[in-house]
Motif scaffolding. Structure first.
Motif, PDB file in Angstrom:
ATOM      1  N   SER A 135       0.828  -1.201   0.000  1.00 19.31           N
ATOM      2  CA  SER A 135       0.000   0.000   0.000  1.00 19.31           C
ATOM      3  C   SER A 135       0.867   1.257   0.000  1.00 19.31           C
ATOM      4  CB  SER A 135      -0.932  -0.008   1.215  1.00 19.31           C
ATOM      5  OG  SER A 135      -1.879   1.022   1.117  1.00 19.31           O
ATOM      6  N   ARG A 136       1.950   1.213   0.741  1.00 17.36           N
ATOM      7  CA  ARG A 136       2.878   2.352   0.741  1.00 17.36           C
ATOM      8  C   ARG A 136       3.464   2.563  -0.650  1.00 17.36           C
ATOM      9  NH1 ARG A 136       6.975   1.984   5.629  1.00 17.36           N
ATOM     10  NH2 ARG A 136       7.530   3.965   4.693  1.00 17.36           N
ATOM     11  N   ALA A 137       3.817   1.481  -1.320  1.00 12.21           N
ATOM     12  CA  ALA A 137       4.371   1.588  -2.676  1.00 12.21           C
ATOM     13  C   ALA A 137       3.335   2.179  -3.633  1.00 12.21           C
ATOM     14  CB  ALA A 137       4.848   0.228  -3.169  1.00 12.21           C
ATOM     15  N   LEU A 138       2.080   1.781  -3.486  1.00  6.39           N
ATOM     16  CA  LEU A 138       1.035   2.333  -4.332  1.00  6.39           C
ATOM     17  C   LEU A 138       0.886   3.833  -4.082  1.00  6.39           C
ATOM     18  CD1 LEU A 138      -1.251   2.298  -6.345  1.00  6.39           C
ATOM     19  CD2 LEU A 138      -2.745   1.402  -4.540  1.00  6.39           C
ATOM     20  N   ALA A 139       0.853   4.236  -2.819  1.00 13.27           N
ATOM     21  CA  ALA A 139       0.738   5.666  -2.504  1.00 13.27           C
ATOM     22  C   ALA A 139       1.874   6.453  -3.171  1.00 13.27           C
ATOM     23  CB  ALA A 139       0.753   5.877  -0.989  1.00 13.27           C
ATOM     24  N   GLU A 140       3.079   5.906  -3.114  1.00 10.89           N
ATOM     25  CA  GLU A 140       4.223   6.585  -3.714  1.00 10.89           C
ATOM     26  C   GLU A 140       4.125   6.609  -5.239  1.00 10.89           C
ATOM     27  OE1 GLU A 140       7.508   4.605  -1.782  1.00 10.89           O
ATOM     28  OE2 GLU A 140       6.908   5.459   0.160  1.00 10.89           O
ATOM     29  N   ARG A 141       3.625   5.530  -5.850  1.00 11.34           N
ATOM     30  CA  ARG A 141       3.422   5.532  -7.314  1.00 11.34           C
ATOM     31  C   ARG A 141       2.379   6.565  -7.723  1.00 11.34           C
ATOM     32  NH1 ARG A 141       3.671   0.004  -6.567  1.00 11.34           N
ATOM     33  NH2 ARG A 141       1.441  -0.264  -6.943  1.00 11.34           N
ATOM     34  N   LEU A 142       1.446   6.849  -6.828  1.00  6.64           N
ATOM     35  CA  LEU A 142       0.427   7.868  -7.083  1.00  6.64           C
ATOM     36  C   LEU A 142       0.957   9.279  -6.828  1.00  6.64           C
ATOM     37  CD1 LEU A 142      -2.580   6.009  -5.443  1.00  6.64           C
ATOM     38  CD2 LEU A 142      -2.334   6.537  -7.894  1.00  6.64           C
ATOM     39  N   GLY A 143       2.201   9.376  -6.380  1.00  7.75           N
ATOM     40  CA  GLY A 143       2.810  10.683  -6.146  1.00  7.75           C
ATOM     41  C   GLY A 143       2.724  11.180  -4.722  1.00  7.75           C
ATOM     42  N   ALA A 144       2.140  10.393  -3.815  1.00  7.97           N
ATOM     43  CA  ALA A 144       1.994  10.810  -2.425  1.00  7.97           C
ATOM     44  C   ALA A 144       3.310  10.648  -1.674  1.00  7.97           C
ATOM     45  CB  ALA A 144       0.900   9.996  -1.734  1.00  7.97           C
ATOM     46  N   SER A 145       3.455  11.434  -0.634  1.00  5.94           N
ATOM     47  CA  SER A 145       4.626  11.312   0.233  1.00  5.94           C
ATOM     48  C   SER A 145       4.176  11.453   1.683  1.00  5.94           C
ATOM     49  CB  SER A 145       5.679  12.365  -0.108  1.00  5.94           C
ATOM     50  OG  SER A 145       5.129  13.662  -0.009  1.00  5.94           O
ATOM     51  N   ILE A 146       5.000  10.921   2.576  1.00  7.26           N
ATOM     52  CA  ILE A 146       4.671  10.967   4.002  1.00  7.26           C
ATOM     53  C   ILE A 146       4.670  12.420   4.468  1.00  7.26           C
ATOM     54  CG2 ILE A 146       5.455  10.344   6.319  1.00  7.26           C
ATOM     55  CD1 ILE A 146       6.570   7.744   5.078  1.00  7.26           C
ATOM     56  N   ASP A 147       3.614  12.784   5.188  1.00  8.74           N
ATOM     57  CA  ASP A 147       3.496  14.111   5.790  1.00  8.74           C
ATOM     58  C   ASP A 147       3.735  13.940   7.283  1.00  8.74           C
ATOM     59  OD1 ASP A 147       2.776  16.522   6.919  1.00  8.74           O
ATOM     60  OD2 ASP A 147       0.946  16.748   5.720  1.00  8.74           O
ATOM     61  N   PRO A 148       4.944  14.228   7.758  1.00  9.60           N
ATOM     62  CA  PRO A 148       5.259  13.978   9.166  1.00  9.60           C
ATOM     63  C   PRO A 148       4.505  14.895  10.135  1.00  9.60           C
ATOM     64  CG  PRO A 148       7.064  15.110   8.090  1.00  9.60           C
ATOM     65  CD  PRO A 148       6.070  14.775   7.021  1.00  9.60           C
ATOM     66  N   LEU A 159       1.033   5.800   9.125  1.00  9.49           N
ATOM     67  CA  LEU A 159       1.722   6.831   8.356  1.00  9.49           C
ATOM     68  C   LEU A 159       0.665   7.608   7.581  1.00  9.49           C
ATOM     69  CD1 LEU A 159       4.631   4.667   6.925  1.00  9.49           C
ATOM     70  CD2 LEU A 159       4.753   6.301   8.827  1.00  9.49           C
ATOM     71  N   VAL A 160       0.872   8.905   7.462  1.00 10.55           N
ATOM     72  CA  VAL A 160      -0.052   9.742   6.703  1.00 10.55           C
ATOM     73  C   VAL A 160       0.645  10.138   5.404  1.00 10.55           C
ATOM     74  CG1 VAL A 160      -1.450  11.842   6.676  1.00 10.55           C
ATOM     75  CG2 VAL A 160      -1.059  10.616   8.849  1.00 10.55           C
ATOM     76  N   TYR A 161       0.110   9.625   4.301  1.00 10.04           N
ATOM     77  CA  TYR A 161       0.622   9.970   2.978  1.00 10.04           C
ATOM     78  C   TYR A 161      -0.260  11.077   2.406  1.00 10.04           C
ATOM     79  CZ  TYR A 161       3.975   6.182   2.450  1.00 10.04           C
ATOM     80  OH  TYR A 161       5.069   5.357   2.578  1.00 10.04           O
ATOM     81  N   ARG A 162       0.345  12.174   1.999  1.00 10.67           N
ATOM     82  CA  ARG A 162      -0.395  13.284   1.398  1.00 10.67           C
ATOM     83  C   ARG A 162      -0.277  13.199  -0.123  1.00 10.67           C
ATOM     84  NH1 ARG A 162      -3.185  16.712   3.719  1.00 10.67           N
ATOM     85  NH2 ARG A 162      -1.946  16.606   5.625  1.00 10.67           N
ATOM     86  N   HIS A 163      -1.423  13.266  -0.784  1.00 14.93           N
ATOM     87  CA  HIS A 163      -1.471  13.195  -2.245  1.00 14.93           C
ATOM     88  C   HIS A 163      -1.333  14.593  -2.838  1.00 14.93           C
ATOM     89  CE1 HIS A 163      -2.595   8.965  -2.454  1.00 14.93           C
ATOM     90  NE2 HIS A 163      -3.301   9.204  -1.356  1.00 14.93           N
ATOM     91  N   PRO A 164      -0.576  14.714  -3.915  1.00 14.28           N
ATOM     92  CA  PRO A 164      -0.455  16.019  -4.564  1.00 14.28           C
ATOM     93  C   PRO A 164      -1.743  16.357  -5.328  1.00 14.28           C
ATOM     94  CG  PRO A 164       0.699  14.362  -5.850  1.00 14.28           C
ATOM     95  CD  PRO A 164       0.222  13.688  -4.593  1.00 14.28           C
TER      96      PRO A 164
END
Length: 170
Positions: A135-148, A159-164
């Motif tokens: 799921s983390r890999a998918l979020a990153e393929r979608l352009g999302a990154s962890i928002d600390p 972990l909170v992934y923020r999508h652009p």
């Protein structure tokens, strides 16, 4: 209610007929990052909340089907229940048979386009368990990154992934 169509998939609101597929998923090891195998009553309430979210908010997570079939293969899309810190786009594929085909990415991208376009969201996150590598890999393929700095929904650890936004995608 809204229906989204991609090259290979149809995303539609959940209906009672999707209960068996959701139940089978929720009672399987595949659900370990989305609540785990639960007591039947909990699974029922979770599924009812998916349908109710559409009724209360006017949008919600979509049942994913292969276009031309009406068999539920996943649940993908916007989720913002009361008490959730931010509006989320989530995803889950119900069986191993639908892994590795790019369906989750295709459906999640359609859902993101929908929330930023039709729903007018200015931000979206995905809450993901640190051990959920796929799921983390998918979020990153979608352009999302962890928002600390973002606050999770209280499930620990998350972990909170923020999508652009579309205009900020590379």
């Amino acid at each position: 209610m809204t229906v989204l169509v991609t090259d290979r998939l149809t995303l539609r609101p959940p209906e009672a007929r999707d209960w068996p597929a959701f139940f089978d998923y929720a009672m399987s090891p595949r659900a370990k990052y989305t609540g785990g195998e639960q007591w039947n009553g909990h699974v029922w309430r979770t599924f009812a909340a998916e349908i109710g979210h559409w009724q209360i908010r006017g949008y919600g997570m979509f049942i994913v089907t292969e276009t031309g079939s009406d068999d539920a293969i996943g649940l993908v899309g916007p989720w913002y229940p009361v008490g959730w810190p931010e509006r989320e786009v989530g995803w889950m594929m119900f069986t191993d048979a639908h892994e590795g085909k790019g369906y989750a990415r295709e459906a999640a991208q359609a859902a993101l386009d929908h929330v930023f376009g039709s729903l007018g969201w200015d931000t979206a996150v995905s809450y993901i368990a640190p051990a959920n590598v796929r799921s983390r890999a998918l979020a990153e393929r979608l352009g999302a990154s962890i928002d600390p700095e973002a606050i999770g929904p209280g499930m620990s650890p998350t972990l909170v992934y923020r999508h652009p936004r579309p205009e900020d995608r590379p």
